[in-house]
Design a protein around this motif. Structure first.
Motif, short mmCIF file in Angstrom:
data_model
loop_
_atom_site.label_atom_id
_atom_site.label_comp_id
_atom_site.label_asym_id
_atom_site.label_seq_id
_atom_site.Cartn_x
_atom_site.Cartn_y
_atom_site.Cartn_z
N LYS A 71 12.69 2.93 -0.91
CA LYS A 71 13.11 4.32 -1.12
C LYS A 71 13.51 5.01 0.18
O LYS A 71 14.08 6.10 0.15
CB LYS A 71 11.98 5.12 -1.76
N GLY A 72 13.15 4.42 1.32
CA GLY A 72 13.42 5.06 2.61
C GLY A 72 12.56 6.29 2.82
O GLY A 72 12.99 7.25 3.46
N ASP A 94 -2.43 -0.75 -3.53
CA ASP A 94 -2.02 -2.05 -3.01
C ASP A 94 -1.08 -1.83 -1.83
O ASP A 94 0.07 -1.38 -2.00
CB ASP A 94 -1.32 -2.85 -4.11
N PHE A 95 -1.54 -2.11 -0.61
CA PHE A 95 -0.78 -1.85 0.60
C PHE A 95 0.60 -2.49 0.56
O PHE A 95 1.61 -1.84 0.84
CB PHE A 95 -1.53 -2.33 1.85
N ALA A 96 0.67 -3.77 0.20
CA ALA A 96 1.95 -4.47 0.20
C ALA A 96 2.94 -3.81 -0.76
O ALA A 96 4.12 -3.65 -0.43
CB ALA A 96 1.74 -5.94 -0.16
N GLN A 97 2.46 -3.41 -1.92
CA GLN A 97 3.34 -2.76 -2.91
C GLN A 97 3.76 -1.38 -2.43
O GLN A 97 4.94 -1.00 -2.56
CB GLN A 97 2.64 -2.66 -4.27
N ILE A 98 2.83 -0.62 -1.89
CA ILE A 98 3.15 0.72 -1.37
C ILE A 98 4.18 0.61 -0.25
O ILE A 98 5.17 1.35 -0.21
CB ILE A 98 1.88 1.43 -0.87
N LYS A 99 3.97 -0.33 0.66
CA LYS A 99 4.91 -0.53 1.78
C LYS A 99 6.30 -0.89 1.26
O LYS A 99 7.31 -0.32 1.69
CB LYS A 99 4.39 -1.61 2.72
N ALA A 100 6.35 -1.83 0.33
CA ALA A 100 7.64 -2.24 -0.23
C ALA A 100 8.35 -1.07 -0.91
O ALA A 100 9.56 -0.88 -0.75
CB ALA A 100 7.44 -3.40 -1.22
N ASP A 101 7.60 -0.27 -1.68
CA ASP A 101 8.19 0.89 -2.36
C ASP A 101 8.74 1.90 -1.36
O ASP A 101 9.83 2.44 -1.54
CB ASP A 101 7.17 1.56 -3.27
#
Length: 94
Positions: free
Chosen positions: A28-29, A17-24
């Protein structure tokens, strides 16, 4: 919806899931590394014409700023085969 999804609702590859991966990654930086297509020799596949020394010289680069593959519509001429080839990229991006 078609199997390939759409630009506003893309199909998920292996349930990523792109949105979830991006947010994670932002939380985490950290920069994203795709375990399904890691930046190493395993992702190059079988390249019988490439020596191991040539393979070790392959540079895995990240796009800078705001990369865009297609800015004025898509065309079959947008991608070139090159020496190593882009079959994996094209197969995963359709």
């Amino acid at each position: 919806m078609a199997n390939g999804g759409s630009p506003s609702n893309p199909a998920k590859f292996k349930n990523q899931d792109f949105a979830q991966i991006k947010a994670d990654c932002l939380r985490k930086g950290e920069l994203f590394v795709d375990n399904e297509f890691p930046p190493n020799g395993l992702s190059l596949g079988d390249l019988p014409d490439m020596s191991s020394s040539q393979e070790s010289e392959v540079k895995w680069l990240r796009p800078k700023d705001k990369p865009a593959f297609c800015t004025d519509g898509m065309s079959r001429f947008d991608f070139g085969q090159g020496d190593v080839g882009k079959q994996n990229f094209l197969a995963y991006s359709q």
